[in-house]
Design an enzyme around this catalytic site. Structure first.
Site, PDB file in Angstrom:
ATOM      1  CB  ALA A 105      -0.925   0.008   1.219  1.00 60.52           C
ATOM      2  CE  LYS A 106       4.930   3.785  -0.602  1.00 59.73           C
ATOM      3  NZ  LYS A 106       6.078   3.711   0.353  1.00 59.73           N
TER       4      LYS A 106
END
Length: 414
Positions: A105-106
């Protein structure tokens, strides 16, 4: 020090190159080609002067095939959804290479945190967390520090999550202060692993770090620790840079004195011989350590690189078009999926500690990080030898196979 842009197509092309060496088909690659979700949110914040400013925030979850997603929160001017999507995909691959039960994720906010007061920064952090609260958590999506964020911001995220949910689940955020369930080694793990991987690759090539000349592009937590670890093994760190300048000494820099100088003056500039950050990339050295941000080496400056080994201590520090050129020049690139996995490993260990409410000592954490980094390097280098491919192709092939196996076992719902 400006980073060049990301490109999803470049990532897909590199994965296609690794495809023949993996156990993955084009059909299976479809699972990876698209993020699970990307959220875009507006974040109104009351500023100190009484006005309301609306910031733009993002969060991408790329994959949860192998476990809950984990990834950084970056507060950075110009941040957009595309950047988050590419970096989230990199995190998915990195977790698979490290064989961790996590996806990638980011996220973050389009903002210059240095332009905000502490009160404004806290308000923005809490508003961002509140917008995500139904989608994050220790078994869903775990937030971590990244560019422009630190332990204090992680502490505010933890508190805002608790206020919104009535929960004390410390594992929804990693990179926290020790007093709030953080782990030893959080600041140092990525730089330490980059140095250890560098030493291992040189050893594989029959070379030594003793008197090897090293330049470090980005002297933050990651670059500092990488430099210190390499110097402890006999390397000469001849140049370092930060956002305000760079310094050079042909006989090697005194890193202890340099760290103290930077703390006092806010920059490495003026410590020894002043050069520009761009000149650090162009130095004739054995190892160029890239510890700033993505795109540090790109099509515009790859021709100027004279190092024999380029190490991605920052995710996507070498863009695909630049890497093709470097390989053609006989320059070895140590990719982020291997070189910088220490940061992800220590975040995973913190998450595990929070889940069990049992915390290890600093020595135990360092040993656990080194063991997992060493295991990942062993796997990748063995693949390189048996299949005669470069390190990035080997890492991608291993990651794709592991992701494919998880996706197949899960099946397609409904």
């Amino acid at each position: 020090m400006r980073a060049s842009g990301l490109n999803w197509q470049g990532l897909m092309e590199q994965l296609q190159q690794a495809l023949p060496y993996s156990e993955v088909s084009d059909q299976s690659l479809a699972y990876f080609k698209y993020p699970k979700r990307t959220l875009s949110v507006n974040l109104p914040v009351r500023m100190d002067d009484g006005t309301v400013h609306v910031f733009r925030g993002y969060r991408t979850v790329h994959s949860t095939a192998r476990g809950p997603s984990m990834g950084g929160v970056r507060f950075k001017p110009g941040l957009n959804a595309h950047e988050c999507e590419v970096l989230a995909a990199i995190m998915t691959l990195k977790a698979a290479v490290a064989d961790l039960p996590l996806g990638g994720a980011k996220g973050g906010v389009d903002v210059d945190p240095a332009a905000l007061s502490p009160h404004e920064l806290e308000g923005l952090t809490r508003r961002y967390t509140s917008e995500l609260v139904e989608l994050v958590g220790p078994t869903e999506d775990i937030l971590a520090p990244d560019v422009g964020t630190d332990q204090q911001i992680m502490a505010w995220i933890l508190d805002a999550y608790g206020e919104n949910t009535g929960s004390t689940a410390g594992g929804m955020v990693v990179g926290k202060p020790l007093q709030l369930g953080g782990s030893y080694g959080s600041k140092d793990a990525r730089g330490r692993s980059a140095a250890l991987v560098t030493a291992r690759v040189l050893e594989e090539q029959g070379e030594s770090l003793n008197n090897a000349r090293v330049a470090v592009y980005g002297f933050g937590d990651v670059g500092r620790k990488a430099a210190q670890t390499l110097a402890a093994q006999g390397a000469l760190v001849v140049a370092v840079s930060d956002q305000n300048g760079a310094t050079f000494a042909s006989g090697g820099l005194d890193l202890t004195a340099l760290s103290a100088y930077r703390e006092a003056h806010g920059s490495v500039q003026g410590f020894a011989t002043d050069i520009t950050p761009e000149e650090v990339i162009e130095l004739d050295v054995d190892v160029l350590m890239l510890a700033y941000d993505y795109g540090s080496v790109n099509a515009g400056n790859a021709h100027a690189v004279r190092a024999r080994y380029v190490v991605e201590a920052a995710n996507r520090a070498v863009l695909p078009e630049a890497e093709r050129f470097l390989q053609g020049q006989g320059i070895t690139v140590l990719p982020d999926l291997v070189a910088s996995i220490g940061g992800l490993v220590v975040n995973y260990l913190e998450w595990v500690q929070d889940a069990s409410n049992f915390f290890w000592t600093e020595t135990e954490i360092e040993r656990a990080i080194d063991l997992r980094v060493d295991a990942a390097v062993n796997t990748v280098m063995a693949f390189m030898r048996t299949r005669d491919v470069d390190m990035r192709t080997a890492a991608y092939a291993i990651a794709l196979t592991r992701l494919h196996e998880a996706a197949v076992m899960r099946g397609v719902y409904p």
